[in-house]
Write an enzyme that holds these catalytic residues in place. Sequence first.
Site, PDB file in Angstrom:
ATOM      1  N   ASP A  67     -23.734  12.186  77.301  1.00 45.51           N
ATOM      2  CA  ASP A  67     -24.961  12.975  77.426  1.00 45.51           C
ATOM      3  C   ASP A  67     -26.207  12.147  77.146  1.00 45.51           C
ATOM      4  OD1 ASP A  67     -24.402  12.665  74.741  1.00 45.51           O
ATOM      5  OD2 ASP A  67     -24.019  14.776  74.355  1.00 45.51           O
ATOM      6  N   ASP A 136     -21.661  23.813  65.631  1.00 45.73           N
ATOM      7  CA  ASP A 136     -21.521  25.028  66.455  1.00 45.73           C
ATOM      8  C   ASP A 136     -20.362  24.903  67.446  1.00 45.73           C
ATOM      9  OD1 ASP A 136     -22.501  23.219  68.298  1.00 45.73           O
ATOM     10  OD2 ASP A 136     -24.215  24.448  68.930  1.00 45.73           O
ATOM     11  N   HIS A 138     -19.984  22.418  69.687  1.00 49.83           N
ATOM     12  CA  HIS A 138     -20.261  21.745  70.967  1.00 49.83           C
ATOM     13  C   HIS A 138     -19.522  20.411  71.064  1.00 49.83           C
ATOM     14  CE1 HIS A 138     -24.160  19.747  69.237  1.00 49.83           C
ATOM     15  NE2 HIS A 138     -23.151  18.910  69.116  1.00 49.83           N
ATOM     16  N   GLU A 143     -23.001  23.591  74.764  1.00 49.83           N
ATOM     17  CA  GLU A 143     -23.274  24.522  73.674  1.00 49.83           C
ATOM     18  C   GLU A 143     -22.491  25.827  73.867  1.00 49.83           C
ATOM     19  OE1 GLU A 143     -24.682  23.393  71.162  1.00 49.83           O
ATOM     20  OE2 GLU A 143     -26.640  22.508  71.486  1.00 49.83           O
TER      21      GLU A 143
HETATM   22  P1  PGA Z   1     -22.552  13.936  64.474  1.00 50.58           P
HETATM   23  O1  PGA Z   1     -22.750  14.754  65.803  1.00 50.58           O
HETATM   24  O2  PGA Z   1     -21.472  12.936  64.765  1.00 50.58           O
HETATM   25  O3  PGA Z   1     -23.860  13.272  64.239  1.00 50.58           O
HETATM   26  O4  PGA Z   1     -22.158  14.905  63.411  1.00 50.58           O
HETATM   27  C1  PGA Z   1     -21.628  15.243  66.464  1.00 50.58           C
HETATM   28  C2  PGA Z   1     -22.057  16.056  67.648  1.00 50.58           C
HETATM   29  O5  PGA Z   1     -23.090  16.751  67.569  1.00 50.58           O
HETATM   30  O6  PGA Z   1     -21.345  16.038  68.663  1.00 50.58           O
END
Ligand code: PGA
Length: 236
Positions: A67, A136, A138, A143
């Site tokens: 992404d 959440d 994702h 999302e």
């Molecule tokens: P993080 O993010 O590794 O910084 O916790 C994970 C994500 O949002 O996919």
Amino acid sequence: MKYIEVENYAEMSKKGAALIAAEIVSKEGPVLGLATGSTPVGIYKQLIEWFNEGKLDFSGVTSVNLDEYLGLDGTNPQSYRYFMNDNLFDHINIDKSRTYVPSGIAADLAAEGEAYDKLIKSLGGIDIQLLGIGEDGHIGFNEPDECFTGATHVVDLDESTIEANARFFDSIDDVPRKAITMGMASIMQAKKVLLVANGPKKYDIIQKAFFGPITPKVPASILQLHGDLTVIYSKN
Ligand code: PGA
């Protein structure tokens, strides 16, 4: 699903890096699906270490990232292109012209999404897709929603994602509100999927995603349908 719980971040990173290294040494021209965020940084550090020790050769590797924020070009230190250069690509012998990150500044974002999916197909798909997970649920920036989305597409980031990612920006107002993300099709069609998560903050979502019902309200739960999924969760 192979579910592995480990004691700490270093152990998670070493185990995760070993699975990626296995793909690199066993395939000619492996295609790695890569992820940003704080969780995979230890894996990238370990891969760089093994490269420096002469154990890994990235010259035949192609990578596709999940992404990118909309509106940020690759020279912006908050962009995911910059993150990948900084945390991995600048330190190994990968051919940067074969490292792909969706463009967040394309004039036609729908066309960019379509082209990205075609590119992944033309590469023969992804050999191993590395994923983090949002609080959440994702994966990439898919999302929680009413329906799983297959194709690479533009998303509005959830308030919780914006809050979680504000730590990387000067202020929460600087966090882009939109991103372009690989959809579920390319992720689910990856030959192997490796999801890593660490810390008590991720405990509940790991339980929901991998030991609860499959629902687009918990996007990562779709991975329960994947035939070769490894989840490594470190408690600390
Ligand atoms: P993080 O993010 O590794 O910084 O916790 C994970 C994500 O949002 O996919």
